[in-house]
Write a protein that holds these residues in place. Structure first.
Motif, PDB file in Angstrom:
ATOM      1  N   LEU A 185       0.831  -1.201   0.000  1.00 47.48           N
ATOM      2  CA  LEU A 185       0.000   0.000   0.000  1.00 47.48           C
ATOM      3  C   LEU A 185       0.871   1.259   0.000  1.00 47.48           C
ATOM      4  CD1 LEU A 185      -3.197   0.369   0.283  1.00 47.48           C
ATOM      5  CD2 LEU A 185      -2.670   1.144   2.571  1.00 47.48           C
ATOM      6  N   ASP A 234       3.949   1.613  -1.013  1.00 46.88           N
ATOM      7  CA  ASP A 234       4.634   1.764  -2.304  1.00 46.88           C
ATOM      8  C   ASP A 234       3.709   2.397  -3.331  1.00 46.88           C
ATOM      9  OD1 ASP A 234       6.852   0.636  -1.254  1.00 46.88           O
ATOM     10  OD2 ASP A 234       6.729  -1.257  -2.345  1.00 46.88           O
ATOM     11  N   LEU A 235       2.468   1.898  -3.375  1.00 43.84           N
ATOM     12  CA  LEU A 235       1.508   2.435  -4.335  1.00 43.84           C
ATOM     13  C   LEU A 235       1.236   3.907  -4.051  1.00 43.84           C
ATOM     14  CD1 LEU A 235      -0.502   2.197  -6.644  1.00 43.84           C
ATOM     15  CD2 LEU A 235      -2.185   1.339  -5.021  1.00 43.84           C
ATOM     16  N   LEU A 263       4.052   6.093  -5.148  1.00 46.66           N
ATOM     17  CA  LEU A 263       4.084   6.237  -6.622  1.00 46.66           C
ATOM     18  C   LEU A 263       2.976   7.184  -7.092  1.00 46.66           C
ATOM     19  CD1 LEU A 263       4.764   2.543  -7.721  1.00 46.66           C
ATOM     20  CD2 LEU A 263       6.299   4.480  -8.037  1.00 46.66           C
ATOM     21  N   LEU A 264       1.784   7.046  -6.475  1.00 47.28           N
ATOM     22  CA  LEU A 264       0.651   7.883  -6.889  1.00 47.28           C
ATOM     23  C   LEU A 264       0.900   9.359  -6.584  1.00 47.28           C
ATOM     24  CD1 LEU A 264      -2.390   5.669  -5.798  1.00 47.28           C
ATOM     25  CD2 LEU A 264      -1.742   6.257  -8.135  1.00 47.28           C
ATOM     26  N   ARG A 297       3.435  10.999  -6.952  1.00 52.15           N
ATOM     27  CA  ARG A 297       4.269  11.649  -7.964  1.00 52.15           C
ATOM     28  C   ARG A 297       3.423  12.260  -9.063  1.00 52.15           C
ATOM     29  NH1 ARG A 297       9.300   8.514 -10.206  1.00 52.15           N
ATOM     30  NH2 ARG A 297       9.493   6.937  -8.596  1.00 52.15           N
ATOM     31  N   LEU A 298       2.176  11.803  -9.222  1.00 53.03           N
ATOM     32  CA  LEU A 298       1.296  12.342 -10.254  1.00 53.03           C
ATOM     33  C   LEU A 298       0.936  13.787  -9.932  1.00 53.03           C
ATOM     34  CD1 LEU A 298      -1.075   9.253 -10.636  1.00 53.03           C
ATOM     35  CD2 LEU A 298       0.612  10.034 -12.295  1.00 53.03           C
ATOM     36  N   PRO A 299       0.750  14.633 -10.949  1.00 51.24           N
ATOM     37  CA  PRO A 299       0.463  16.039 -10.680  1.00 51.24           C
ATOM     38  C   PRO A 299      -0.875  16.212  -9.961  1.00 51.24           C
ATOM     39  CG  PRO A 299       0.125  15.542 -12.998  1.00 51.24           C
ATOM     40  CD  PRO A 299       0.754  14.320 -12.392  1.00 51.24           C
ATOM     41  N   GLY A 300      -0.877  17.042  -8.921  1.00 53.86           N
ATOM     42  CA  GLY A 300      -2.114  17.363  -8.208  1.00 53.86           C
ATOM     43  C   GLY A 300      -2.554  16.303  -7.221  1.00 53.86           C
ATOM     44  N   ILE A 301      -1.753  15.260  -7.020  1.00 51.44           N
ATOM     45  CA  ILE A 301      -2.126  14.186  -6.094  1.00 51.44           C
ATOM     46  C   ILE A 301      -1.251  14.258  -4.846  1.00 51.44           C
ATOM     47  CG2 ILE A 301      -2.389  11.683  -5.803  1.00 51.44           C
ATOM     48  CD1 ILE A 301      -4.283  12.882  -7.871  1.00 51.44           C
ATOM     49  N   ARG A 303      -6.813   7.691  -0.756  1.00 50.19           N
ATOM     50  CA  ARG A 303      -8.196   7.416  -1.178  1.00 50.19           C
ATOM     51  C   ARG A 303      -8.204   6.577  -2.440  1.00 50.19           C
ATOM     52  NH1 ARG A 303     -11.726  12.515  -2.007  1.00 50.19           N
ATOM     53  NH2 ARG A 303     -13.329  10.970  -2.450  1.00 50.19           N
ATOM     54  N   MET A 304      -7.318   6.903  -3.370  1.00 48.34           N
ATOM     55  CA  MET A 304      -7.243   6.148  -4.613  1.00 48.34           C
ATOM     56  C   MET A 304      -6.811   4.702  -4.331  1.00 48.34           C
ATOM     57  SD  MET A 304      -5.478   9.187  -6.844  1.00 48.34           S
ATOM     58  CE  MET A 304      -5.016   8.285  -8.302  1.00 48.34           C
ATOM     59  N   ALA A 305      -5.831   4.537  -3.437  1.00 49.81           N
ATOM     60  CA  ALA A 305      -5.341   3.196  -3.118  1.00 49.81           C
ATOM     61  C   ALA A 305      -6.439   2.355  -2.456  1.00 49.81           C
ATOM     62  CB  ALA A 305      -4.123   3.298  -2.210  1.00 49.81           C
TER      63      ALA A 305
END
Lengths: 207, 207
Positions: free
Chosen positions: B4, B6-7, B10-11, B13-17, B24-26
């Motif tokens: 979790l 790690d994910l 990684l997430l 790094r996305l713009p605006g996250i 929440r996305m995970a």
């Protein structure tokens, strides 16, 4: 472009992601290091196979029983009852609570057909009776559960579920408490809604 | 839980996250249909291999040349110059413009070591001279480019780049225009910054 459109429409299914955010993410992925995209893709695809539910408390874990249920440093006399697995992670992040957990897997909602049998209430009773406590090693006695802290959200469903569990546990001779509701720390009386204000009066404490 | 964490990292790094959005996305991905997670993972991993750059205009495409450069219904006398490939998609989404595009791949920025040779300016000149126009089929004459619309953002770098390209194209006998800057539609004089207001006076039009 179909590849881009497909990705955007999949991304917009994620909570809090609209079309503009999804497009920004897609453009970023287009320009990003391919190794990053591969790592992200692998993590997303494998997440569910790497994380399962703890057979004791029902929270997310990589090992069974989970590190909390298995932890020698946890206070086994306390069990905190939460709605969802992620609530365990939220409470753990605050490092305030040192007891065990029990995940209900939902809240009572008769209109949606969710009765007590759909929630992990029977296994909670069993744990309190000492039936499903994780072993601490041979010969080490497991202390009985003395207090159950109901930590469902202070919503109609959360309150109803808490009341129901309180009734069920009354026969088990265990102390049942509920997280305090009131004005949030740093909040303002003026901006708290009427119900929160009323509850904060009801739950007032000696100073 | 490492899978979790790690994910989530990684997430983010996305713009605006941020961390909360990533969590929440995970959590959503943990509970989502595995087929959805697999589809999303596959799209992310394959995006860069499915989308490349058009050899004529430099925008994102699945086929080369891209559908715009190859489109029989596009006005080949007009070329709109933009900074990035996604600017093409942004302009296309408004369905206002029916000409061709040319992507620079960046803006002049001497401090970052980005000079004219790092941008797709030479290929723009070549296109205007008729050297790199996509074929319309045997025997169909390609109309010459009559106007270049500079659509770089109205920032210091965007303006500098536009001015530079205008100078380069002056020798080519082509009309060079720039997107209008001014008060946005539905905007308010009071809330427009001073520079925008000044430009809107400078670019005033007969009514």
């Amino acid at each position: 472009m179909r590849a881009l459109e497909d990705l955007v429409s999949l991304l917009t299914r994620l909570p809090g992601i609209g079309r503009k955010s999804a497009l920004r993410m897609a453009y970023y992925l287009l320009k990003a290091d391919q190794r990053y995209a591969d790592a992200l893709a692998e993590r997303i695809a494998q997440l569910q196979s790497e994380i399962r539910f703890c057979s004791v408390c029902g929270s997310y874990t990589e090992t069974d029983p989970c590190p909390v249920c298995d932890g020698a440093d946890r206070d086994r006399r306390l069990v905190c009852v939460v709605e969802q697995p992620q609530d365990v992670l939220t409470i753990e992040a605050s490092k305030e609570y040192r007891g065990l957990y029990h995940v209900l897997g939902g809240l009572l909602s008769p209109l949606d057909g969710i009765g007590p049998d759909k929630l992990r209430i029977a296994s909670l009773v069993q744990r309190i009776r000492g039936g499903a406590a994780p072993s601490l090693g041979e010969g080490i006695p497991i202390p009985p559960v003395e207090e159950v802290v109901l930590a469902t959200n202070p919503t109609v469903e959360g309150d109803t579920t808490a009341l129901y569990i309180k009734k069920v546990l009354e026969r088990e001779g265990v102390r049942v408490t509920r997280l305090a509701t009131g004005i949030p720390v740093g909040g303002d009386l003026e901006y708290a809604d009427r119900l929160t204000r009323a509850r904060s009066f009801h739950g007032r404490m000696p100073l």
